[in-house]
Write a protein that holds these residues in place. Structure first.
Motif, short mmCIF file in Angstrom:
data_model
loop_
_atom_site.label_atom_id
_atom_site.label_comp_id
_atom_site.label_asym_id
_atom_site.label_seq_id
_atom_site.Cartn_x
_atom_site.Cartn_y
_atom_site.Cartn_z
N PHE A 1 0.83 -1.20 0.00
CA PHE A 1 0.00 0.00 0.00
C PHE A 1 0.86 1.25 0.00
O PHE A 1 0.53 2.25 -0.65
CB PHE A 1 -0.93 0.00 1.21
N THR A 2 1.97 1.20 0.72
CA THR A 2 2.87 2.35 0.76
C THR A 2 3.47 2.61 -0.61
O THR A 2 3.57 3.76 -1.05
CB THR A 2 3.99 2.11 1.79
N GLU A 3 3.84 1.55 -1.30
CA GLU A 3 4.39 1.71 -2.65
C GLU A 3 3.34 2.27 -3.60
O GLU A 3 3.64 3.12 -4.44
CB GLU A 3 4.91 0.36 -3.17
N LEU A 4 2.10 1.79 -3.47
CA LEU A 4 1.03 2.31 -4.33
C LEU A 4 0.82 3.81 -4.12
O LEU A 4 0.38 4.51 -5.03
CB LEU A 4 -0.28 1.57 -4.04
N CYS A 5 1.12 4.29 -2.93
CA CYS A 5 0.92 5.70 -2.62
C CYS A 5 2.07 6.59 -3.09
O CYS A 5 2.06 7.80 -2.83
CB CYS A 5 0.72 5.88 -1.11
N ASP A 6 3.03 6.01 -3.77
CA ASP A 6 4.14 6.80 -4.31
C ASP A 6 3.64 7.59 -5.52
O ASP A 6 3.45 7.03 -6.61
CB ASP A 6 5.29 5.88 -4.70
N ASP B 1 3.22 6.99 -11.94
CA ASP B 1 1.90 7.23 -12.54
C ASP B 1 1.09 5.96 -12.72
O ASP B 1 -0.14 5.98 -12.60
CB ASP B 1 2.06 7.93 -13.89
N ARG B 2 1.77 4.86 -13.02
CA ARG B 2 1.01 3.63 -13.31
C ARG B 2 0.30 3.08 -12.08
O ARG B 2 -0.55 2.20 -12.19
CB ARG B 2 1.93 2.58 -13.91
N TYR B 3 0.63 3.62 -10.90
CA TYR B 3 -0.04 3.18 -9.68
C TYR B 3 -1.26 4.05 -9.34
O TYR B 3 -1.89 3.84 -8.31
CB TYR B 3 0.93 3.23 -8.50
N ARG B 4 -1.56 5.02 -10.20
CA ARG B 4 -2.64 5.96 -9.85
C ARG B 4 -3.97 5.24 -9.67
O ARG B 4 -4.74 5.57 -8.77
CB ARG B 4 -2.76 7.05 -10.91
#
Length: 282
Positions: A9-14, A18-21
């Motif tokens: 979840f922390t990585e997704l919040c980076d 952009d691809r994690y938006r």
């Protein structure tokens, strides 16, 4: 939060990735649960994405996720107060979630608690464009209807302060669609109908399609309870712009006449009867 999920979840919040938006949108949709489970983590990693000042693109995505199924969770609103109120100035950016935002802002304003001040809410509500104000008025109608037998009290204690303190007063927002929503708001006030008419009279105007408001008026039997104010209401929302007489108009006028016979001689009553005759409805 489970230890095994936190790194992901922390990585997704980076925000630099952009691809994690889309992943952040999903996290934003569950921000209340995440905030309740791990407030420190959510405050550090997820809530910044709601801030319009940091990134408009990220904020738009975060608010869209949250507005999929929004709820007023007061501790979260306290943490997101600034971005939440500022969203009113980014109303058009919210795209298909504009209705949810205007409604949520309205419900927050109806029960502000210690989270919002009147001046903060006034700035946000008045920043809404006419479309947003129409949705806000619809939310007021829904809130009143949800109050059941307590409608009159809800009108006096919640809606009246909203109208007096937050609602914009400029002529530029006196549009037909807002007038239609406010006409339904008057009727939704129930036992406070006469008070609602006095407060909102200046906002009412002849409508192209007043059928819903007149049907609500008839169903609530307000023509018998408040014949004078009901006649005033009908004379305000029905005019040359009205394309076709509402089906219940004749019954409303009959209820007014039988309850208050003197009103049969009122010019407004005569004018509405003439209108019905011109359309072959008498």
């Amino acid at each position: 939060m489970p230890v095994e999920l936190k790194p992901t979840f922390t990585e997704l919040c980076d925000g630099s990735i952009d691809r994690y938006r889309h992943g952040r949108v999903l996290l934003a949709a569950h921000v209340i649960a995440l905030f309740r489970v791990d407030r420190d983590w959510a405050t550090e990693h997820l809530l910044p994405h709601f801030d319009w000042q940091l990134s408009e693109h990220e904020a738009r995505a975060a608010w869209e996720g949250f507005l999929w199924s929004p709820r007023l969770y007061r501790p979260l609103m306290e943490a997101l107060k600034g971005p939440f109120l500022e969203s009113a100035r980014h109303y058009e950016t919210l795209d298909k979630h504009r209705v949810q935002y205007a409604s949520l802002l309205t419900f927050a304003a109806l029960d502000p608690g210690d989270t919002f001040t009147s001046s903060e809410l006034a700035r946000a509500v008045r920043a809404l464009p006419p479309e947003g104000l129409r949705y806000a008025a619809n939310a007021l109608v829904n809130a009143l209807e949800g109050a059941g037998d307590q409608r009159a009290d809800y009108w006096r204690n919640r809606v009246t302060p909203f109208i007096n303190n937050l609602w914009p007063k400029g002529h530029d927002v006196m549009t037909p669609v807002i007038a239609e929503a406010l006409s339904r708001l008057c009727v939704a006030a129930g036992g406070a109908f006469s008070e609602a008419i006095v407060m909102l009279r200046a906002w009412l105007q002849p409508l192209g399609h007043p059928g819903t408001a007149v049907r609500m008026l008839h169903k609530a039997d307000l023509c018998r309870t408040f014949p004078e104010h009901a006649l005033d209401f009908l004379s305000l929302v029905i005019g040359e712009q009205t394309q076709w007489p509402p089906a219940e108009l004749s019954e409303c006028l009959e209820a007014i006449r039988t309850t208050a016979p003197a009103l049969e001689e009122d010019p407004r009553h005569e004018q509405l009867l003439t209108y019905l005759r011109l359309h072959g409805r008498v």
